[in-house]
Design a protein around this motif. Structure first.
Motif, PDB file in Angstrom:
ATOM      1  N   MET A  19       0.818  -1.211   0.000  1.00  0.00           N
ATOM      2  CA  MET A  19       0.000   0.000   0.000  1.00  0.00           C
ATOM      3  C   MET A  19       0.855   1.267   0.000  1.00  0.00           C
ATOM      4  SD  MET A  19      -3.183  -0.939   2.536  1.00  0.00           S
ATOM      5  CE  MET A  19      -2.162  -1.340   3.960  1.00  0.00           C
ATOM      6  N   VAL A  20       1.902   1.289   0.816  1.00  0.00           N
ATOM      7  CA  VAL A  20       2.723   2.498   0.922  1.00  0.00           C
ATOM      8  C   VAL A  20       3.559   2.698  -0.338  1.00  0.00           C
ATOM      9  CG1 VAL A  20       4.572   3.620   2.212  1.00  0.00           C
ATOM     10  CG2 VAL A  20       2.771   2.399   3.435  1.00  0.00           C
ATOM     11  N   GLY A  21       4.253   1.639  -0.771  1.00  0.00           N
ATOM     12  CA  GLY A  21       5.127   1.773  -1.929  1.00  0.00           C
ATOM     13  C   GLY A  21       4.380   2.100  -3.201  1.00  0.00           C
ATOM     14  N   SER A  22       3.248   1.445  -3.441  1.00  0.00           N
ATOM     15  CA  SER A  22       2.501   1.709  -4.669  1.00  0.00           C
ATOM     16  C   SER A  22       1.870   3.096  -4.642  1.00  0.00           C
ATOM     17  CB  SER A  22       1.444   0.623  -4.898  1.00  0.00           C
ATOM     18  OG  SER A  22       0.590   0.491  -3.784  1.00  0.00           O
ATOM     19  N   ALA A  23       1.426   3.561  -3.459  1.00  0.00           N
ATOM     20  CA  ALA A  23       0.878   4.920  -3.371  1.00  0.00           C
ATOM     21  C   ALA A  23       1.959   5.955  -3.666  1.00  0.00           C
ATOM     22  CB  ALA A  23       0.270   5.158  -1.995  1.00  0.00           C
ATOM     23  N   LEU A  24       3.148   5.747  -3.104  1.00  0.00           N
ATOM     24  CA  LEU A  24       4.240   6.686  -3.348  1.00  0.00           C
ATOM     25  C   LEU A  24       4.623   6.695  -4.826  1.00  0.00           C
ATOM     26  CD1 LEU A  24       6.457   8.619  -2.362  1.00  0.00           C
ATOM     27  CD2 LEU A  24       7.869   6.599  -1.893  1.00  0.00           C
ATOM     28  N   ALA A  25       4.715   5.520  -5.449  1.00  0.00           N
ATOM     29  CA  ALA A  25       5.082   5.447  -6.864  1.00  0.00           C
ATOM     30  C   ALA A  25       4.052   6.161  -7.731  1.00  0.00           C
ATOM     31  CB  ALA A  25       5.224   3.986  -7.289  1.00  0.00           C
ATOM     32  N   CYS A  26       2.758   5.984  -7.426  1.00  0.00           N
ATOM     33  CA  CYS A  26       1.719   6.672  -8.192  1.00  0.00           C
ATOM     34  C   CYS A  26       1.831   8.188  -8.025  1.00  0.00           C
ATOM     35  CB  CYS A  26       0.341   6.201  -7.748  1.00  0.00           C
ATOM     36  SG  CYS A  26      -0.116   4.548  -8.277  1.00  0.00           S
ATOM     37  N   ALA A  27       2.122   8.637  -6.806  1.00  0.00           N
ATOM     38  CA  ALA A  27       2.229  10.069  -6.566  1.00  0.00           C
ATOM     39  C   ALA A  27       3.392  10.667  -7.340  1.00  0.00           C
ATOM     40  CB  ALA A  27       2.393  10.334  -5.074  1.00  0.00           C
ATOM     41  N   LEU A  28       4.549  10.003  -7.309  1.00  0.00           N
ATOM     42  CA  LEU A  28       5.727  10.535  -7.997  1.00  0.00           C
ATOM     43  C   LEU A  28       5.586  10.432  -9.505  1.00  0.00           C
ATOM     44  CD1 LEU A  28       8.501   9.037  -5.686  1.00  0.00           C
ATOM     45  CD2 LEU A  28       7.622  11.381  -5.687  1.00  0.00           C
ATOM     46  N   GLY A  29       5.083   9.298  -9.996  1.00  0.00           N
ATOM     47  CA  GLY A  29       4.907   9.129 -11.437  1.00  0.00           C
ATOM     48  C   GLY A  29       3.893  10.094 -12.010  1.00  0.00           C
ATOM     49  N   GLY A  30       2.900  10.444 -11.204  1.00  0.00           N
ATOM     50  CA  GLY A  30       1.891  11.383 -11.668  1.00  0.00           C
ATOM     51  C   GLY A  30       2.373  12.813 -11.716  1.00  0.00           C
ATOM     52  N   SER A  57      -7.556  -2.027   6.883  1.00  0.00           N
ATOM     53  CA  SER A  57      -7.026  -0.761   7.385  1.00  0.00           C
ATOM     54  C   SER A  57      -8.172   0.225   7.570  1.00  0.00           C
ATOM     55  CB  SER A  57      -6.002  -0.160   6.415  1.00  0.00           C
ATOM     56  OG  SER A  57      -4.818  -0.923   6.385  1.00  0.00           O
ATOM     57  N   ALA A  58      -8.039   1.076   8.572  1.00  0.00           N
ATOM     58  CA  ALA A  58      -8.971   2.186   8.770  1.00  0.00           C
ATOM     59  C   ALA A  58      -8.417   3.386   8.024  1.00  0.00           C
ATOM     60  CB  ALA A  58      -9.138   2.494  10.255  1.00  0.00           C
ATOM     61  N   ILE A  59      -9.125   3.811   7.001  1.00  0.00           N
ATOM     62  CA  ILE A  59      -8.680   4.916   6.147  1.00  0.00           C
ATOM     63  C   ILE A  59      -9.337   6.204   6.626  1.00  0.00           C
ATOM     64  CG2 ILE A  59      -8.608   5.796   3.783  1.00  0.00           C
ATOM     65  CD1 ILE A  59      -6.936   3.251   4.370  1.00  0.00           C
ATOM     66  N   SER A  60      -8.515   7.131   7.071  1.00  0.00           N
ATOM     67  CA  SER A  60      -9.023   8.406   7.571  1.00  0.00           C
ATOM     68  C   SER A  60      -9.452   9.302   6.411  1.00  0.00           C
ATOM     69  CB  SER A  60      -7.938   9.119   8.380  1.00  0.00           C
ATOM     70  OG  SER A  60      -6.875   9.523   7.515  1.00  0.00           O
ATOM     71  N   PRO A  74     -11.741   5.697  -6.756  1.00  0.00           N
ATOM     72  CA  PRO A  74     -12.899   5.045  -7.400  1.00  0.00           C
ATOM     73  C   PRO A  74     -12.758   3.528  -7.467  1.00  0.00           C
ATOM     74  CG  PRO A  74     -12.321   7.027  -8.595  1.00  0.00           C
ATOM     75  CD  PRO A  74     -11.218   6.807  -7.591  1.00  0.00           C
ATOM     76  N   ALA A  75     -11.551   3.030  -7.762  1.00  0.00           N
ATOM     77  CA  ALA A  75     -11.354   1.582  -7.830  1.00  0.00           C
ATOM     78  C   ALA A  75     -11.330   0.948  -6.451  1.00  0.00           C
ATOM     79  CB  ALA A  75     -10.062   1.260  -8.572  1.00  0.00           C
ATOM     80  N   ILE A  76     -10.911   1.707  -5.428  1.00  0.00           N
ATOM     81  CA  ILE A  76     -10.964   1.185  -4.060  1.00  0.00           C
ATOM     82  C   ILE A  76     -12.414   1.087  -3.593  1.00  0.00           C
ATOM     83  CG2 ILE A  76     -10.395   1.689  -1.647  1.00  0.00           C
ATOM     84  CD1 ILE A  76      -7.812   3.003  -2.641  1.00  0.00           C
ATOM     85  N   ALA A  77     -13.185   2.142  -3.841  1.00  0.00           N
ATOM     86  CA  ALA A  77     -14.560   2.199  -3.344  1.00  0.00           C
ATOM     87  C   ALA A  77     -15.490   1.278  -4.113  1.00  0.00           C
ATOM     88  CB  ALA A  77     -15.070   3.641  -3.415  1.00  0.00           C
ATOM     89  N   VAL A 128      -7.529  -4.856  -1.249  1.00  0.00           N
ATOM     90  CA  VAL A 128      -8.328  -4.013  -2.142  1.00  0.00           C
ATOM     91  C   VAL A 128      -7.568  -2.728  -2.448  1.00  0.00           C
ATOM     92  CG1 VAL A 128     -10.422  -2.608  -2.296  1.00  0.00           C
ATOM     93  CG2 VAL A 128     -10.558  -4.964  -1.493  1.00  0.00           C
ATOM     94  N   ILE A 129      -6.965  -2.139  -1.411  1.00  0.00           N
ATOM     95  CA  ILE A 129      -6.190  -0.913  -1.606  1.00  0.00           C
ATOM     96  C   ILE A 129      -4.996  -1.183  -2.506  1.00  0.00           C
ATOM     97  CG2 ILE A 129      -4.816   0.853  -0.448  1.00  0.00           C
ATOM     98  CD1 ILE A 129      -6.558   0.389   2.047  1.00  0.00           C
ATOM     99  N   GLN A 130      -4.257  -2.253  -2.234  1.00  0.00           N
ATOM    100  CA  GLN A 130      -3.082  -2.563  -3.045  1.00  0.00           C
ATOM    101  C   GLN A 130      -3.466  -2.832  -4.493  1.00  0.00           C
ATOM    102  OE1 GLN A 130      -1.075  -6.274  -2.213  1.00  0.00           O
ATOM    103  NE2 GLN A 130       0.882  -5.512  -2.990  1.00  0.00           N
ATOM    104  N   SER A 131      -4.520  -3.607  -4.708  1.00  0.00           N
ATOM    105  CA  SER A 131      -4.946  -3.933  -6.069  1.00  0.00           C
ATOM    106  C   SER A 131      -5.323  -2.678  -6.849  1.00  0.00           C
ATOM    107  CB  SER A 131      -6.122  -4.908  -6.018  1.00  0.00           C
ATOM    108  OG  SER A 131      -6.589  -5.221  -7.316  1.00  0.00           O
ATOM    109  N   ALA A 132      -6.053  -1.763  -6.203  1.00  0.00           N
ATOM    110  CA  ALA A 132      -6.471  -0.535  -6.876  1.00  0.00           C
ATOM    111  C   ALA A 132      -5.280   0.359  -7.196  1.00  0.00           C
ATOM    112  CB  ALA A 132      -7.480   0.218  -6.006  1.00  0.00           C
ATOM    113  N   LEU A 133      -4.323   0.446  -6.284  1.00  0.00           N
ATOM    114  CA  LEU A 133      -3.144   1.275  -6.524  1.00  0.00           C
ATOM    115  C   LEU A 133      -2.286   0.702  -7.648  1.00  0.00           C
ATOM    116  CD1 LEU A 133      -2.188   2.114  -2.850  1.00  0.00           C
ATOM    117  CD2 LEU A 133      -2.857   3.787  -4.589  1.00  0.00           C
ATOM    118  N   LEU A 134      -2.129  -0.603  -7.685  1.00  0.00           N
ATOM    119  CA  LEU A 134      -1.339  -1.208  -8.767  1.00  0.00           C
ATOM    120  C   LEU A 134      -2.041  -1.043 -10.107  1.00  0.00           C
ATOM    121  CD1 LEU A 134      -0.020  -4.435  -7.012  1.00  0.00           C
ATOM    122  CD2 LEU A 134       1.292  -2.405  -7.649  1.00  0.00           C
ATOM    123  N   ALA A 135      -3.370  -1.137 -10.110  1.00  0.00           N
ATOM    124  CA  ALA A 135      -4.110  -0.897 -11.355  1.00  0.00           C
ATOM    125  C   ALA A 135      -3.928   0.540 -11.816  1.00  0.00           C
ATOM    126  CB  ALA A 135      -5.592  -1.205 -11.141  1.00  0.00           C
TER     127      ALA A 135
END
Length: 315
Positions: A19-30, A57-60, A74-77, A128-135
């Protein structure tokens, strides 16, 4: 996903596609940086009808906004269905939180309405979070994903770090990020020590179904041996996290389902009535671990590679 660059030179290489690594990669790549995301374990796309997992995970509200800004929410929800049917919601908004002490009268209650929000947050399966971030990562031109391949080492160069992959490929990066978990090989190769201690506790986790509905509430009872949490799930079940001493955890895992359900209802003060169904149980040790350095030249640690905390504290 953009085609792999022949020179395999990146601004940033992120090792670990959780979850952390894929989120960071998406943020930097974007944001226009050339990014590599390297994940040792192959991750199959998650379909809407698959069984619910107990690790959540509890997502704030703040974390949800991060995922939304990354284009992943959208893909997470609403997880896409494998058969092309309508997406399925696999998140559960929690509007209330109630925490109380088993040994005294202490009780606190939070409501989303008190802060003018429709929810305090969401309970989501980690996968679910990891799958959506990798997608999402697969759609970013500046981001190359290396699935199912491990990093075997790295060495310093004049202007970058050279990274060796298990399949023989090599790449270089101006910055290497270790998002490879609590036992981070990158951290060890970099010679970064950790400090910490075990809590002498295990977290027992499973999915349960109670006689009374969870009412979109996160429940937590503080027991003498540790907290017991009931987290609401989208299908009406709850994911429980029962922090217990090692001996008690072994006993809880050894009980049959009926005996475990009875012990759980008793420990929870029957707040949601009887426990009518219990899923497979698992446990993991609880500990604190803190890297002595988060950064050094051309290397940074994030997530569990940098710090591991008790789930009560969050990240």
């Amino acid at each position: 996903m953009g085609g792999f660059r022949s020179e395999t030179v990146y601004d940033v290489a992120v090792v670990g596609g959780g979850m952390v690594g894929s989120a960071l990669a998406c943020a930097l790549g974007g944001h226009g940086l050339a990014v590599a995301l390297i994940e040792a374990e192959p991750v199959a796309p998650l379909a809407a009808g698959e069984p619910v997992a107990a690790r959540v995970s509890a997502i704030s509200l703040a974390s949800q906004r991060i995922f939304a800004n990354l284009g992943a929410w959208p893909a997470i929800a609403n997880l896409p269905a494998a058969d092309g049917g309508p997406p399925q919601a696999r998140v559960c908004a929690y509007t209330d939180m109630e925490v109380w002490d088993a040994s005294g009268p202490g009780l606190i209650h939070f409501e989303a309405g008190e802060i003018g929000e429709p929810a305090l947050g969401w309970i989501v399966e980690n996968r679910v979070i990891q799958s959506a971030l990798l997608a999402r990562a697969a759609t970013i031109d500046a981001l190359d994903v290396y699935p199912g391949v491990a990093v075997t080492g790295f060495e310093e160069g004049r202007n970058a770090l050279g990274v060796r992959l298990a399949d023989g490929r090599r790449l270089s990066a101006r910055l290497l990020v270790g998002a490879d978990g609590a036992q981070s090989p990158l951290r060890a190769w970099a010679g970064i020590d950790t400090a910490g201690w075990g809590y002498e506790q295990q977290a027992v986790v499973c999915l349960v179904r109670s006689a009374q509905p969870h009412r979109h509430t996160c429940w937590q009872r503080f027991l003498p041996d540790g907290p017991l949490a009931f987290l609401p799930m989208f299908d009406g079940s709850c994911s429980i996290v029962w922090s217990a001493g090692r001996q008690q955890a072994r006993q809880l895992l050894a009980l049959d389902d009926a005996a475990f359900a009875h012990a759980l209802a008793e420990a929870f003060g029957h707040r949601l009535g009887m426990i009518e169904a219990v899923g497979p149980r698992a446990s993991f040790p609880l500990r604190l671990q803190h890297a002595q350095h988060y950064v050094q030249p051309r290397l940074a640690l994030v997530g569990d590679a940098a710090h591991v905390v008790h789930p009560l504290a969050g990240q």
